[in-house]
Design a protein around this motif. Structure first.
Motif, PDB file in Angstrom:
ATOM      1  N   LYS A  94       0.832  -1.209   0.000  1.00  0.00           N
ATOM      2  CA  LYS A  94       0.000   0.000   0.000  1.00  0.00           C
ATOM      3  C   LYS A  94       0.863   1.255   0.000  1.00  0.00           C
ATOM      4  O   LYS A  94       0.585   2.213  -0.729  1.00  0.00           O
ATOM      5  CB  LYS A  94      -0.928  -0.011   1.210  1.00  0.00           C
ATOM      6  N   ALA A  95       1.926   1.236   0.792  1.00  0.00           N
ATOM      7  CA  ALA A  95       2.797   2.411   0.865  1.00  0.00           C
ATOM      8  C   ALA A  95       3.495   2.663  -0.464  1.00  0.00           C
ATOM      9  O   ALA A  95       3.620   3.813  -0.908  1.00  0.00           O
ATOM     10  CB  ALA A  95       3.817   2.234   1.985  1.00  0.00           C
ATOM     11  N   ALA A  96       3.942   1.600  -1.133  1.00  0.00           N
ATOM     12  CA  ALA A  96       4.621   1.771  -2.422  1.00  0.00           C
ATOM     13  C   ALA A  96       3.647   2.130  -3.528  1.00  0.00           C
ATOM     14  O   ALA A  96       3.998   2.837  -4.479  1.00  0.00           O
ATOM     15  CB  ALA A  96       5.387   0.504  -2.776  1.00  0.00           C
ATOM     16  N   ALA A  97       2.400   1.653  -3.417  1.00  0.00           N
ATOM     17  CA  ALA A  97       1.391   1.936  -4.440  1.00  0.00           C
ATOM     18  C   ALA A  97       0.943   3.388  -4.449  1.00  0.00           C
ATOM     19  O   ALA A  97       0.234   3.816  -5.367  1.00  0.00           O
ATOM     20  CB  ALA A  97       0.180   1.025  -4.241  1.00  0.00           C
ATOM     21  N   ARG A  98       1.385   4.167  -3.461  1.00  0.00           N
ATOM     22  CA  ARG A  98       1.066   5.607  -3.484  1.00  0.00           C
ATOM     23  C   ARG A  98       1.643   6.293  -4.718  1.00  0.00           C
ATOM     24  O   ARG A  98       1.189   7.381  -5.092  1.00  0.00           O
ATOM     25  CB  ARG A  98       1.605   6.281  -2.224  1.00  0.00           C
ATOM     26  N   LEU A  99       2.651   5.671  -5.326  1.00  0.00           N
ATOM     27  CA  LEU A  99       3.203   6.256  -6.549  1.00  0.00           C
ATOM     28  C   LEU A  99       2.132   6.438  -7.613  1.00  0.00           C
ATOM     29  O   LEU A  99       2.221   7.352  -8.444  1.00  0.00           O
ATOM     30  CB  LEU A  99       4.325   5.368  -7.087  1.00  0.00           C
ATOM     31  N   GLU A 100       1.127   5.556  -7.623  1.00  0.00           N
ATOM     32  CA  GLU A 100      -0.009   5.735  -8.529  1.00  0.00           C
ATOM     33  C   GLU A 100      -1.232   6.285  -7.814  1.00  0.00           C
ATOM     34  O   GLU A 100      -2.001   7.048  -8.384  1.00  0.00           O
ATOM     35  CB  GLU A 100      -0.379   4.413  -9.205  1.00  0.00           C
ATOM     36  N   GLY A 101      -1.396   5.917  -6.558  1.00  0.00           N
ATOM     37  CA  GLY A 101      -2.619   6.270  -5.837  1.00  0.00           C
ATOM     38  C   GLY A 101      -2.770   7.742  -5.553  1.00  0.00           C
ATOM     39  O   GLY A 101      -3.893   8.226  -5.372  1.00  0.00           O
ATOM     40  N   SER A 102      -1.667   8.472  -5.529  1.00  0.00           N
ATOM     41  CA  SER A 102      -1.725   9.916  -5.291  1.00  0.00           C
ATOM     42  C   SER A 102      -0.771  10.632  -6.231  1.00  0.00           C
ATOM     43  O   SER A 102       0.449  10.472  -6.134  1.00  0.00           O
ATOM     44  CB  SER A 102      -1.359  10.251  -3.843  1.00  0.00           C
ATOM     45  N   LYS A 103      -1.319  11.426  -7.144  1.00  0.00           N
ATOM     46  CA  LYS A 103      -0.478  12.202  -8.055  1.00  0.00           C
ATOM     47  C   LYS A 103       0.392  13.178  -7.272  1.00  0.00           C
ATOM     48  O   LYS A 103       1.543  13.423  -7.626  1.00  0.00           O
ATOM     49  CB  LYS A 103      -1.345  12.965  -9.063  1.00  0.00           C
ATOM     50  N   GLY A 104      -0.184  13.733  -6.198  1.00  0.00           N
ATOM     51  CA  GLY A 104       0.579  14.676  -5.391  1.00  0.00           C
ATOM     52  C   GLY A 104       1.766  14.015  -4.727  1.00  0.00           C
ATOM     53  O   GLY A 104       2.882  14.566  -4.717  1.00  0.00           O
ATOM     54  N   PHE A 105       1.552  12.833  -4.151  1.00  0.00           N
ATOM     55  CA  PHE A 105       2.667  12.091  -3.548  1.00  0.00           C
ATOM     56  C   PHE A 105       3.734  11.813  -4.591  1.00  0.00           C
ATOM     57  O   PHE A 105       4.939  11.984  -4.332  1.00  0.00           O
ATOM     58  CB  PHE A 105       2.163  10.771  -2.958  1.00  0.00           C
ATOM     59  N   SER A 106       3.312  11.373  -5.766  1.00  0.00           N
ATOM     60  CA  SER A 106       4.255  11.029  -6.827  1.00  0.00           C
ATOM     61  C   SER A 106       5.091  12.237  -7.237  1.00  0.00           C
ATOM     62  O   SER A 106       6.313  12.133  -7.406  1.00  0.00           O
ATOM     63  CB  SER A 106       3.487  10.472  -8.032  1.00  0.00           C
ATOM     64  N   LYS A 107       4.451  13.392  -7.384  1.00  0.00           N
ATOM     65  CA  LYS A 107       5.187  14.593  -7.789  1.00  0.00           C
ATOM     66  C   LYS A 107       6.163  15.023  -6.698  1.00  0.00           C
ATOM     67  O   LYS A 107       7.320  15.382  -6.986  1.00  0.00           O
ATOM     68  CB  LYS A 107       4.218  15.722  -8.114  1.00  0.00           C
ATOM     69  N   ASP A 108       5.718  14.982  -5.435  1.00  0.00           N
ATOM     70  CA  ASP A 108       6.612  15.335  -4.331  1.00  0.00           C
ATOM     71  C   ASP A 108       7.786  14.363  -4.261  1.00  0.00           C
ATOM     72  O   ASP A 108       8.917  14.754  -3.974  1.00  0.00           O
ATOM     73  CB  ASP A 108       5.852  15.322  -3.003  1.00  0.00           C
ATOM     74  N   PHE A 109       7.521  13.090  -4.516  1.00  0.00           N
ATOM     75  CA  PHE A 109       8.562  12.063  -4.520  1.00  0.00           C
ATOM     76  C   PHE A 109       9.604  12.378  -5.593  1.00  0.00           C
ATOM     77  O   PHE A 109      10.817  12.287  -5.347  1.00  0.00           O
ATOM     78  CB  PHE A 109       7.920  10.691  -4.760  1.00  0.00           C
ATOM     79  N   CYS A 110       9.138  12.735  -6.786  1.00  0.00           N
ATOM     80  CA  CYS A 110      10.060  13.070  -7.874  1.00  0.00           C
ATOM     81  C   CYS A 110      10.942  14.260  -7.505  1.00  0.00           C
ATOM     82  O   CYS A 110      12.150  14.273  -7.779  1.00  0.00           O
ATOM     83  CB  CYS A 110       9.293  13.358  -9.160  1.00  0.00           C
ATOM     84  N   ARG A 111      10.344  15.251  -6.894  1.00  0.00           N
ATOM     85  CA  ARG A 111      11.128  16.426  -6.505  1.00  0.00           C
ATOM     86  C   ARG A 111      12.181  16.045  -5.457  1.00  0.00           C
ATOM     87  O   ARG A 111      13.334  16.468  -5.540  1.00  0.00           O
ATOM     88  CB  ARG A 111      10.199  17.506  -5.953  1.00  0.00           C
TER      89      ARG A 111
END
Length: 423
Positions: A94-111
């Protein structure tokens, strides 16, 4: 091994076809599966959203591995619940699936991890989002933060379109998925899909593909879940694939591990290939649809063995073996898709198409009524072909479509057009 495959679409049908080739497979359970998959395994009336029911079934039937097709159960944490019960599952936590589950999380992760992507801002109210788009100007992209069945993105070519998209999302146009949004820079270039298998610490490049998102030919009309695809795509040559692994996939695995959420499964990076190389458009944490239908027919490996290696953190160190042939898939959709697809029409001639050489037909939205196959979704069928190049694969796919009798369906006649234009 006994395997349970969760899902019912064209992606899952393609996965089932690949799993059925494995000498490791003993029994394949399909939950719920579809009419086209009936000969590949045992259909089971299981709701993937009911995690306790899935766990109970696995224990009763001695399931050794669960393969999760769609993103919803992954984001909801089904892998965690299966793992807690001692059952192996192919897919991220579930924690790793946030890469798809939340666009905001994914963008913050990329930054945070210096992964190249579009400039962006996150918003929880329409007023601030509109002020941002007025400052930045159009074209600009508006995305629902959560899962929206592949339809939560609006590429706004004018400020009016952007503001309308913002209002629509905050008014509930995508349900809870649009309670928060991401507004991001419009990237210029050519899109590609890139897939890597991951075991938590290592990744192996799988394949590239190019999807066709718009409902109309020439990339016109509304965004859809995908109207067709082909693999490989020449814009993802060896050098570009290596960059995608180095600049996007590797830091993603390192970052997720650092955050205590090692990524296992298949990582799907939607890329924009521009003058400066690849930039991430979005992550998906499962096989794509319709990309899976063109990637897996090219895989000259045991898919089940590879999935197990991902789960058990022992991916091979050698490159994966892929056919040099091109695979091309055309989606047949129901009249009215994507707004209000017409359900209930009969589809004839499937056996004629399936009997043609180099052709496979996967079901994406059908049901069986007696001996009849009935359209029961938006994207209803995928016709996939293999050929020496895009031109040959495309010709074979469209010839097979001509054998199918379904007046209430439609399809794009230009799948692979970018590749042919480059040729």
């Amino acid at each position: 091994m006994n395997v349970l495959l969760l899902g019912s679409g064209g992606r899952e049908h393609a996965i089932a076809l690949a799993l059925a080739k494995s000498p490791l497979l003993k029994e394949l359970f399909l939950a719920p599966g579809n009419p086209g998959m009936a000969s590949l395994g045992h259909a089971v009336a299981l709701d993937a959203a009911d995690h306790s029911a899935v766990v109970s079934f696995c224990k009763i039937m001695g399931v050794d591995l669960v393969v999760i097709g769609p993103e919803g159960p992954l984001v909801a944490g089904i892998v965690d619940d299966l793992a807690a019960a001692g059952i192996k599952a192919f897919g991220p936590s579930k924690a790793a699936a946030r890469l798809e589950g939340s666009k905001g999380f994914s963008k913050d992760f990329c930054r945070r991890y210096n992964i190249p992507t579009a400039a962006y801002a996150r918003f929880a109210d329409a007023h601030a989002a509109k002020a941002y788009v007025r400052e930045k100007g159009a074209p600009i992209v508006v995305k629902a933060d959560g899962l929206a069945a592949g339809k939560g993105v609006v590429v706004a070519m004018s400020l009016a379109d952007a503001e309308a998209a913002i209002d629509m999302m905050f008014a509930g146009g995508f349900g809870k998925a649009g309670e928060a949004i991401v507004v991001e820079e419009f990237l210029v270039g050519e899109e590609a899909s890139f897939f890597a298998l991951c075991d938590g610490s290592r990744a192996l490049a799988l394949a590239s593909a190019q999807d066709h998102k718009r409902v109309g030919e020439g990339e016109t009309g509304q965004n859809t879940g995908g109207m067709g695809a082909y693999s490989p795509t020449s814009i993802m040559d060896a050098a570009m694939s290596e960059r995608a692994m180095r600049e996007i996939v590797a830091p993603t695995l390192e970052g997720m591990a650092e955050m205590g959420a090692p990524f296992k499964g298949v990582l799907f990076a939607g890329l924009m290939i521009g003058e400066k190389g690849p930039k991430l458009i979005e992550f998906n944490v499962r096989f794509g649809d319709p990309e899976t239908q063109v990637i897996l027919p090219r895989l000259e490996e045991d898919l089940l063995a590879l999935m197990l290696a991902c789960v058990e953190e022992r991916l091979p160190e050698r490159p994966l073996r892929l056919s040099p042939q091109t695979a091309l898939s055309v989606v047949l959709a129901a009249e009215g898709y994507p707004d209000a697809p017409l359900r209930g029409s009969e589809i004839r001639g499937l056996a004629r198409a399936e009997a043609m050489p180099f052709i496979s037909v996967t079901h994406a939205g059908t049901k069986r009524e007696g001996l009849r196959i009935i359209a029961d979704g938006g994207r209803v069928l995928n016709v996939t072909s293999l050929g020496a190049d895009v031109a040959e694969a495309r010709a074979r796919a469209y010839a097979a479509i001509e054998a199918i009798d379904w007046p209430q369906g439609f399809y794009r006649r230009d799948i692979g057009w970018r590749a042919l234009k480059r040729a």
